[in-house]
Design a protein around this motif. Structure first.
Motif, mmCIF file in Angstrom:
data_model
loop_
_atom_site.group_PDB
_atom_site.id
_atom_site.type_symbol
_atom_site.label_atom_id
_atom_site.label_comp_id
_atom_site.label_asym_id
_atom_site.label_seq_id
_atom_site.Cartn_x
_atom_site.Cartn_y
_atom_site.Cartn_z
ATOM 1 N N ASP A 93 0.811 -1.223 0.000
ATOM 2 C CA ASP A 93 0.000 0.000 0.000
ATOM 3 C C ASP A 93 0.844 1.273 0.000
ATOM 4 O O ASP A 93 0.313 2.361 0.116
ATOM 5 N N ILE A 94 2.169 1.151 -0.124
ATOM 6 C CA ILE A 94 3.019 2.340 -0.187
ATOM 7 C C ILE A 94 3.445 2.559 -1.640
ATOM 8 O O ILE A 94 4.248 1.808 -2.195
ATOM 9 N N GLN B 97 -2.020 3.963 0.086
ATOM 10 C CA GLN B 97 -2.412 4.814 1.216
ATOM 11 C C GLN B 97 -1.472 5.981 1.420
ATOM 12 O O GLN B 97 -1.791 6.936 2.125
ATOM 13 N N VAL B 98 -0.269 5.874 0.887
ATOM 14 C CA VAL B 98 0.729 6.924 1.057
ATOM 15 C C VAL B 98 1.683 6.841 -0.134
ATOM 16 O O VAL B 98 1.874 5.771 -0.694
ATOM 17 N N PRO C 232 -1.177 11.171 2.084
ATOM 18 C CA PRO C 232 0.063 11.849 2.469
ATOM 19 C C PRO C 232 1.195 11.529 1.500
ATOM 20 O O PRO C 232 1.228 10.443 0.917
ATOM 21 N N VAL C 233 2.088 12.522 1.334
ATOM 22 C CA VAL C 233 3.208 12.343 0.426
ATOM 23 C C VAL C 233 4.510 12.605 1.186
ATOM 24 O O VAL C 233 4.631 13.612 1.890
ATOM 25 N N ILE C 234 5.443 11.678 1.065
ATOM 26 C CA ILE C 234 6.762 11.834 1.689
ATOM 27 C C ILE C 234 7.759 12.008 0.539
ATOM 28 O O ILE C 234 7.749 11.205 -0.390
ATOM 29 N N ARG D 258 1.077 5.584 6.906
ATOM 30 C CA ARG D 258 0.114 4.612 6.422
ATOM 31 C C ARG D 258 -0.791 4.130 7.557
ATOM 32 O O ARG D 258 -1.922 3.739 7.343
ATOM 33 N N ARG D 259 -0.290 4.178 8.773
ATOM 34 C CA ARG D 259 -1.090 3.689 9.890
ATOM 35 C C ARG D 259 -2.042 4.745 10.426
ATOM 36 O O ARG D 259 -2.883 4.479 11.245
#
Ligand code: GDP
Ligand code: MN
Length: 391
Positions: free
Chosen positions: A258-259, A312-313, A344-346, A385-386
């Motif tokens: 999911d990443i 999710q991310v 969210p984006v890292i 993700r959590r």
């Protein structure tokens, strides 16, 4: 890249491999016409999907009348055929192959694969074909023969003879086997294949060799120089995410996590996935956006990654050599706004103008986290993700 059975048969037949007469159909009616054209009183109707194991999954049937051909074809069209080689969704049947039935005395196995240990083409054969090679290796390992081809010499005559003898062939069958082997080797070498498989290669009641099934797959990285092979691509059989990416010139492989990962360079993409795993996460994909990461390309990469609803991310890891980090940062922000991202984006940037790039990201007022190192980025992605997605 995989192709259909009928396409593989056409290639191999063109090089001298005997195959049953047959015709392609896109509808049950057309399947009926094909049977009439072929004549005779028995036909085999075969679902064309990019998977083996169709026989036991109900995708191959011997029919005794034109009507039976039509009726059975009608049950195949539009169906998602699940075999032991597909996932639970199966593969959609949109083409059906109808061929004149063959009476079988014996089923042999013949496969050409790339042996990574010897870095050469290896011919695998068995006198007990019909089943899957994996099953054969377990149930009858002694029947499997492996022969490695020296690329400088090619397939030598004595090797082809030896192989024919080892399968217990005799008389005219030996010359037929040599023709089949030569054709498979040529198809493999000349078309940049990764696999050529005939299973079963059949000895008919009359004692002749004929290829009842055929499977070929090709090196995607060589397709640029094999337009005739590239033309055989069937997107209906591919992972929707991967065909979308291929259409946009992105190197993308869908995975189960999911990443979502956006990176440049295959090596950096692999390292990013490793880091995600190390941090306790699961990557949703492999993605290499290539050298010039323009805002348009970054945007396309976002779209591709987000077409996977499990994501999710998003973790972006870019090394700017020729590129500039400030330019990439602007691309990320532009993509974020245009696509109205809800995840969210890292971002981890390194290389030219890295300070300017980070300043742009942190100053944008968006839920984009700029990480210093890849390790930090991977940990942040797993943590994000959590958490529930910020409103
Ligand atoms: P796969 O299951 O996807 O590998 O599909 P195949 O084309 O190998 O067909 C499966 C099986 O159907 C073969 O191993 C044969 O036993 C059988 N079969 C296929 N074509 C014929 C045919 O013309 N005559 C007969 N008698 N059996 C066939
Ligand atoms: Mn088969």
């Amino acid at each position: 890249m995989d192709i259909h059975e009928y396409q593989s048969k056409e290639i191999l037949s063109g090089l001298g491999v005997p195959v049953p007469r047959g015709g392609l159909a896109y509808s049950p009616e057309q399947a009926g016409y094909r049977a009439r054209e072929l004549g005779g009183d028995a036909w085999v109707v075969k679902a064309q999907i990019h998977s083996g194991g169709r026989g036991e999954a109900g995708g191959v049937k011997l029919c005794r009348s034109e009507d039976e051909v039509r009726t059975y074809a009608a049950t195949l069209f539009g169906k998602q055929l699940v075999t032991r080689q597909t996932d639970a969704n199966g593969k959609g049947v949109f083409r059906v192959w109808v061929e004149a039935a063959t009476s079988i005395r014996q089923e042999l196995y013949l496969g050409l694969v790339l042996d990574r240990k010897t870095e050469r083409i290896m011919i695998v054969s068995s006198a007990h074909g019909g089943m899957e090679i994996e099953e054969l290796a377990v149930e009858d390992p002694d029947s499997l023969r492996r022969m490695v081809i020296d690329p400088a010499v090619g397939l030598a005559e004595y090797q082809a003879r030896e192989l024919a003898f080892s399968l217990g062939l005799s008389g005219g069958q030996i010359a037929q086997m040599i023709t089949v082997l030569r054709a498979c080797y040529r198809a493999y070498r000349d078309l940049d294949a990764l696999m050529v498989e005939i299973n079963p290669l059949v000895i008919t009641e009359a004692g002749d060799l004929i290829a009842l099934d055929a499977k070929m797959s090709f090196d995607t990285n060589a397709l640029y120089r094999r337009p005739e092979v590239a033309a055989l691509r069937d997107p209906s059989q591919e992972d929707a995410r991967e065909s979308m990416a291929a259409d946009n010139g992105l190197a993308y492989v869908g995975l189960d996590g999911d990443i979502g990962c956006i990176t440049n360079g295959a090596g950096l993409a692999m390292a990013t996935m490793d880091m995600v795993k190390l941090a306790g996460g699961e990557p949703a994909n492999f993605l290499d956006i290539g050298g010039g990461a323009s805002p348009e390309r970054v945007c396309q990469a976002f779209r591709t990654v987000l077409s996977d609803t499990n994501v999710q991310v998003i973790l972006i890891n870019i090394f700017a050599g020729i590129n500039r980090c400030d330019w990439i940062a602007n691309g990320v922000i532009q993509a974020y706004r245009e696509l109205n991202l809800g995840v969210p984006v890292i971002v981890r940037l390194a290389g030219t103008n890295v300070e300017e790039g980070r300043a742009i990201l942190t100053g944008a007022g968006l839920p984009i986290l700029a990480a210093e190192t890849l390790e930090e980025a991977a940990n942040a992605a797993v943590a994000a993700r959590r958490q529930p997605v910020a409103a």
